[in-house]
Design an enzyme around this catalytic site. Structure first.
Site, PDB file in Angstrom:
ATOM      1  N   SER A   1      18.335 -56.573  -6.403  1.00  0.00           N
ATOM      2  CA  SER A   1      17.197 -55.663  -6.258  1.00  0.00           C
ATOM      3  C   SER A   1      15.899 -56.437  -6.053  1.00  0.00           C
ATOM      4  CB  SER A   1      17.077 -54.771  -7.500  1.00  0.00           C
ATOM      5  OG  SER A   1      16.949 -55.556  -8.668  1.00  0.00           O
TER       6      SER A   1
ATOM      7  N   HIS B   1      -1.015 -14.481   7.635  1.00  0.00           N
ATOM      8  CA  HIS B   1       0.009 -14.418   8.695  1.00  0.00           C
ATOM      9  C   HIS B   1      -0.496 -15.087   9.973  1.00  0.00           C
ATOM     10  CE1 HIS B   1       2.183 -11.137   6.453  1.00  0.00           C
ATOM     11  NE2 HIS B   1       0.973 -10.940   5.990  1.00  0.00           N
TER      12      HIS B   1
ATOM     13  N   SER C   1      -2.376 -41.127  24.747  1.00  0.00           N
ATOM     14  CA  SER C   1      -1.016 -41.048  25.244  1.00  0.00           C
ATOM     15  C   SER C   1      -0.742 -42.233  26.150  1.00  0.00           C
ATOM     16  CB  SER C   1      -0.851 -39.747  26.027  1.00  0.00           C
ATOM     17  OG  SER C   1       0.198 -39.856  26.950  1.00  0.00           O
TER      18      SER C   1
ATOM     19  N   LYS D   1      -5.266 -37.189  27.037  1.00  0.00           N
ATOM     20  CA  LYS D   1      -4.876 -36.738  25.704  1.00  0.00           C
ATOM     21  C   LYS D   1      -5.662 -37.398  24.568  1.00  0.00           C
ATOM     22  CE  LYS D   1      -2.019 -34.444  24.557  1.00  0.00           C
ATOM     23  NZ  LYS D   1      -0.637 -34.785  24.303  1.00  0.00           N
TER      24      LYS D   1
ATOM     25  N   ASN E   1      -4.909 -37.174  20.521  1.00  0.00           N
ATOM     26  CA  ASN E   1      -3.897 -36.565  19.660  1.00  0.00           C
ATOM     27  C   ASN E   1      -4.228 -36.705  18.171  1.00  0.00           C
ATOM     28  OD1 ASN E   1      -2.311 -35.893  21.896  1.00  0.00           O
ATOM     29  ND2 ASN E   1      -1.400 -37.947  21.923  1.00  0.00           N
TER      30      ASN E   1
ATOM     31  N   GLU F   1      -0.593 -35.337  12.078  1.00  0.00           N
ATOM     32  CA  GLU F   1       0.836 -35.135  12.351  1.00  0.00           C
ATOM     33  C   GLU F   1       1.709 -36.005  11.448  1.00  0.00           C
ATOM     34  OE1 GLU F   1       1.718 -34.626  16.880  1.00  0.00           O
ATOM     35  OE2 GLU F   1      -0.155 -35.737  16.693  1.00  0.00           O
TER      36      GLU F   1
ATOM     37  N   TYR G   1      22.786 -46.253 -20.100  1.00  0.00           N
ATOM     38  CA  TYR G   1      22.408 -46.873 -18.851  1.00  0.00           C
ATOM     39  C   TYR G   1      23.612 -46.981 -17.915  1.00  0.00           C
ATOM     40  CZ  TYR G   1      20.663 -50.088 -15.366  1.00  0.00           C
ATOM     41  OH  TYR G   1      20.310 -50.642 -14.159  1.00  0.00           O
TER      42      TYR G   1
ATOM     43  N   GLN H   1      19.428 -48.147 -10.830  1.00  0.00           N
ATOM     44  CA  GLN H   1      18.693 -49.093  -9.984  1.00  0.00           C
ATOM     45  C   GLN H   1      18.160 -48.413  -8.725  1.00  0.00           C
ATOM     46  OE1 GLN H   1      20.323 -53.089  -9.520  1.00  0.00           O
ATOM     47  NE2 GLN H   1      20.121 -52.874  -7.302  1.00  0.00           N
TER      48      GLN H   1
ATOM     49  N   LYS I   1      14.237 -47.099  -7.788  1.00  0.00           N
ATOM     50  CA  LYS I   1      13.040 -47.832  -7.358  1.00  0.00           C
ATOM     51  C   LYS I   1      12.576 -47.539  -5.945  1.00  0.00           C
ATOM     52  CE  LYS I   1      13.944 -51.125 -10.714  1.00  0.00           C
ATOM     53  NZ  LYS I   1      15.258 -50.413 -10.848  1.00  0.00           N
TER      54      LYS I   1
END
Lengths: 457, 457, 457, 457
Positions: free
Chosen positions: D23, D156, D277, D283, D285, D290, D317, D322, D325
């Protein structure tokens, strides 16, 4: 009521436990499949001489009578009989006496419930496939109708390039086509008979699994009895397909909602498919589309639910598996109703083609066509892109559209620009010239319609 | 560094934004596929005369050089160049000059990234299929080796009926077989070229999509450019297959952990595949199996992650789609490492066949065989089940095994019981007589081994 | 039936849409809260002179009558009236005439449904907290009863160190304590009144929100009307708490299942809380525990469901929010039934204390105590750990227990070992000496019981 | 390299296993907390005389040196040393000799990793709380600035009633306020020390847990050692809080995206926080928004991941833990970067207040005010709603706005309508009169700003 497995027990089942472990309140919807499976099983037992022909016929007669009773609403399901299997077997024995007790020969509820679920999912998957097909047809009809309608194509929700409304709608037909293909693939793995696996190890009795498979129309036979009673892959696959399907519907719903806003004004939804407000009298709300979008959560949740349940389960059957049913049933209902209501709503949608056309031309949406014009003059695309960017910036500053630039203004950005550039900057031209396969030109789109038409049949 | 799209912009991109939006730190692993795709694209541009043959060749030469640099670790990826596409294009232009700017003709990052991802997933899916096959082979070998080993078959984690260890292991081979089939089905939908869809609408330039498809070995061509740039179904399908696969592995891992307990003592894991404790010197832990079980969460999470990202996105490309990569990459890595480590561990597992045999006989595991004996004597199964339940209860009370009952004791429960009952109550007999298709008898299991062997090849 | 919002509409709502958008089939369970809220609202309208005192009283009288009708099963819910709010308002108007139409003054379904849901969740959360408390008490009683029972403590499902059964059970009481605390924290955020936010903007009428809050026992008032009608945080929090709670129960269930296996034989479940097999007469299955474990999927799915539904919704109210109810209701039902059935089962569990004690001593479970003995002699822990590891390996090879080693054998591993080592290697001593706070010694455990006892009250 | 637990093992760990189980590649980010915890532990061991004062000081000196090495990038983490704990302990022993081996006295990696994770999450949670606060302040400043800006309030996604932009923005400040409160609540349960639980049972050595807790600034001490090493509730709580937080951000991001469309034109995003773009030069954006919306999937996935991992794990345990994480780390990074980038972008957003005002008045958004006018004239709300609906329908048919109706036209719908109706149908009046608590009138909104201002401080 004495439990079918009570022989070894000294205490009666606690009422809390009966209520906690029962499944009849939801698995009763499997009755048709449970009886269908039992009839085939009884036929086989008779054919193989495991029970007598007479007993077999008597059992089948009894089962058919029970089917009629359920169909006509005369059957009462009882919680203390646990599940659909025991409710029906119990009724059978009441009806035809101890012979009813022969039906469960060479069978366990472990393989029986797997059978019922596969029969159910086979039928519902086919039904969903057919609903998808219907929706595809409706979309295809709409696409055919609006073959001449231009609209802005979006990326990042910004107007990017003009496209045909047809082309846009066909994108959903493509998605639905994949949904169908996925369900067909899954059907191969649903359409396998687990019956005859018994509890987990098979049986010492001379059963004929192939015969039952034939009677029930199965394409394959499970080849490992331990796997067969503990396998729910087919159900997870189904749920996963449903999750992708409703994801597609959620995208379409989102667009219907967007297009219905006063800001977009691309469509008007039919009154019959919208609702109003209890406080604001002027409102007309796209509730159907909102609910479809909202129900995405439900289907995703159902998928995760079964995946979680299956995690880390040792072989073979564990009672945890009973938790497969609610997510499956709920998903079938949800997906079917969403497809049905969308299909009902679509023909009534009024497309505001004028507004679509008008907006298709705003926002310098043919800039890419100018860049490709420069490419044809030998300018590397990157450079062409840069030049066009400068033209756009100039137009924004001077509040002009491309068509309002004089050729001299154009040439200031690049001397290679020639007069024929004016034949590329109108949206109609832009669309007409996107003739690449899969592109948005009317010709390319017609080909797509033909292809999809033949796939949908 | 100037952005490729900077023409229209007045301010430079904020550093925070550069860091927030970059993908090069993880999409650099797509480099091989990005270059492969670009070479094919450049070939096509040259063949079609969209750029000159010379430019095309120059571009390809440059790309190959970059590939060698990356392969040998001499290439430095830069965050301010956003992504793998711009890192490579930028290096190309540095290497071969403005001609490099011609590569992006008739292409957008929208279709380019979809291409890269499909090439990547095609390769990795094949790799995973082959790792599954390897694990199937190892399991099949083990199953063949332990064809005579009896063990308790479990339902509800209670000993249910004796089965062959082989039979039990083959259940996993069946699951893995379905995993492979699912991945093969998905491969059909991965193996479709999106390139040539450009930003979303196609192009005015005379590209040849079929040619690029052939060069890259694709089986199909995306038929709707709007769909092609916004479709991630293939990735979700892959993640869903991976989720089912790791669910299977989690079940196997759970059994390895259970079987390694002092309570079960069915297996001993090889030292090389276990670890110890930092505080308790006597411990030998099945960490590998635990981690596989634990990693199920990760793969489920990745599936949900992409499903969530896709929910409710309007067409066509949205930047949200960039979030597809991390869950895909992590899933590929996780699934491959789990398959590899399991396959490495399996041959070293010591099966404690004596202990397995011994426990197979405990717990009245042949009770069902007694019930089927009664069925053969004409007793309805339900009644037979009830009688056997009473025999079991009697045995428990009197601390006896079935074989310790005299024939008279047996007959007290049902007069139809005959002496040949003793030839059904030993576990070996129980297993031997489960000859139904898919059942646990050695003959049935041998057939399963043969069938799977031929499927695995 | 005319819709309450029909004024502006030209077409009637489609039947499919009515069925698709209705919520009365599931939100009818909110009736009690809907009426309670309406009564408080009507009182306030009267007090403020927005409607007359007489009208207010008439409305309240009507609502109380409806409540009695529902309570006694005489009320018929109708799908074409959409939801619980309209079903009740409609019945009210039928009962008391046009005055009924005054109830919805200064109120929208947007704030009304938020109110109902908060009232419902407040009641159910309190109910769940009290069920958790009950289960804690039962566990605490069991822990008190088995204060002298030793069992193996496990890590990695390997026997690690001997612990008290009490100590082990108290771990669950701790988890449940956190579950309660989390629910209490969430209750703070549930217990806030949204009514008076109206559709989203508030109202021009002189309402008194504080008065309604007081009548309904709310601790706080939502301070932003736009937020109030679109907020479902409190519901997600509840679902998240429920997910952690059932995760805890799933761990306990897993242990009950393990402990019931013939391999562990730590417990015997009461007959009344287990079920048998429809084919294997000897089986006694821990179905209750299996179902609890299985239902984890359902609750996780419900959490994910609502999170998904809320993702990316623009303000303020959207119909998607209607999809909050099914996951909430299902979670409430699931969690309550799991707590109830566990609590019912626990007192009937027979702990096999002999078997537990016996296994606690196997597997060299006091090795850590030997290492700590070495530490007390001045050996660094790492070295002590290594030496003990060698002792364990020696014992395994020679099939000896620690107590069977002579002092000379011990000294071969380290000369510092003295005879008092024998007073550390028996499990009773090992447990007795773990006196650190939170540790497993009887004294430490008694303190834990006292503390938890006072927390549970 | 010899493993710290190698004493009992005969074979070396397989390389595949080392790679699979390590790890250190991700838990190295815990180094600061690992060392901080070890220093406190060593101090306590010295104070209690479990090791000598000199050894304690030597260990602390060594640890501090290692900290400096890591901080300055001079430390090399090694995979074969498994994790951060062993990497540091190993370096310590290399630095100060066998004394280093005394650090792990009365400690296990089980409680050590739980400690590190809690220290880490405590710090990061506080950091996130402070980032939320910053974002709240920025929003509050913006809200204060635009106190006079009217915009359409939506339900709505349809224009519902005019509201203040301020009011709308404050809805997010409210959400963020709840996010902070939830994190504060969770902090109570994070801020509890597990160290001293050792492997699972506590220790025979005379440790002082309260002293270590004080040194590390913990508010509480875990009271059950078995629970302490297997509990990850605090991490799930954190992930769940993060999921709700990013759900809020996804809603805000969705609105920023919507508002940036050419259709809405409510805002213009700063160039520095948008991108262009690679193919379409015009464009601009909203990539940042996003990506925030897209990253919702990631955080939801991480929550599900850990919930899945924990499902059905027996105590105490297990190595599965592990897997906690990666989802935690990824969530911390994601949430922090989203908050930071949003906060950076917000002040640069240009609100198009004219456009907002203009659209606020369209769509009959003051219809509810007309209905409330009728209510004041004594008409039941339901009837008033119906009448207003008819007025709206009449206006739509005749393409009129409310203000264009003559008083006679009004009276045709209801004779009670009086001339003062014209003082309710303009959006400014509509907003001004929504004076109910939490409502959208400038006065009500100012109160909200003051309240939130004081909460944020």
């Amino acid at each position: 009521m004495k439990k079918p497995w009570a022989g070894r027990f000294r205490e009666k089942t606690s009422k809390i436990v009966e209520h906690f472990t029962e499944s009849i309140s939801f698995d009763n919807r499997l009755w048709r499949y449970d009886i269908e499976g039992s009839i085939a099983h009884a036929k086989m037992l008779g054919k193989q001489g495991i029970i007598t022909k007479e007993d077999s016929e008597e059992i089948i007669r009894g089962l058919k009578e029970i089917a009629r009773e359920i169909e006509t609403g005369r059957f009462r399901f009882k919680e203390d009989l646990e599940d659909i299997h025991m409710n029906i077997e119990n009724a059978l024995t009441k009806k035809i006496g101890p012979i009813g007790g022969k039906l469960h020969t060479a069978r366990s509820r472990n393989d029986q419930v797997a059978l019922d679920l596969r029969l159910y999912l086979r039928a519902e998957t086919k039904e969903i496939i057919s609903l998808i097909k219907k929706l595809q047809k409706t979309l295809l009809n709409t696409a055919t109708k609006y073959l001449n309608t231009l609209m802005p194509g979006y990326t990042h929700m910004q107007r990017a390039q003009p496209v045909l409304l047809s082309h846009h709608l066909l994108a959903y037909v493509e998605m639905l086509q994949r949904d169908r293909e996925r369900l067909e693939d899954t059907l191969k793995r649903i359409n396998i008979i687990p019956l005859g696996s018994c509890a987990l190890a098979g049986t010492t009795l001379p059963i004929d699994r192939g015969y039952v498979a034939k009677l029930l129309g199965f394409k394959g036979i499970s080849e490992n009895s331990i796997d067969a009673v503990s396998d729910r892959d087919f159900a997870i696959e189904f749920l996963s397909n449903a999750a992708i399907l409703i994801m597609h519907l959620s995208r379409f719903a989102e667009e219907l909602i967007l297009w219905s806003t006063e800001e977009f004004r691309f469509i008007e939804l039919p009154d019959a498919f919208t609702t109003g407000s209890s406080i604001m009298p002027q409102k007309k709300n796209p509730d159907v589309a909102e609910l479809i979008r909202g129900k995405t959560g439900r289907v995703y949740g159902n998928l995760l639910s079964l995946l979680t349940t299956m995690k880390g389960l040792p072989l073979s059957y564990n009672r945890d598996l009973q938790e497969d049913k609610v997510p499956i049933f709920d998903t079938v209902d949800t997906v079917k109703s969403c497809l049905t209501v969308l299909n009902g709503m679509l023909p009534g949608i009024k497309f505001n083609t004028e507004r679509m056309f008008e907006t298709a031309g705003e926002g310098y949406s043919t800039a890419t066509d100018i860049a490709e014009h420069l490419v044809r003059k030998g300018i590397p695309f990157r450079k062409a892109h840069e030049i066009t960017g400068e033209i756009v910036l100039y137009c924004i500053k001077n509040r002009k559209q491309f068509r309002e630039l004089s050729i001299n203004e154009f040439k200031k950005f690049s001397p290679v620009i020639t007069k024929d550039i004016y034949s590329y900057i109108e949206v109609e031209d832009s669309v007409k010239t996107k003739t690449s396969r899969g592109g948005t030109s009317p010709d390319a789109v017609k080909k797509q319609i033909r292809r999809l038409g033949s796939l949908i049949g």
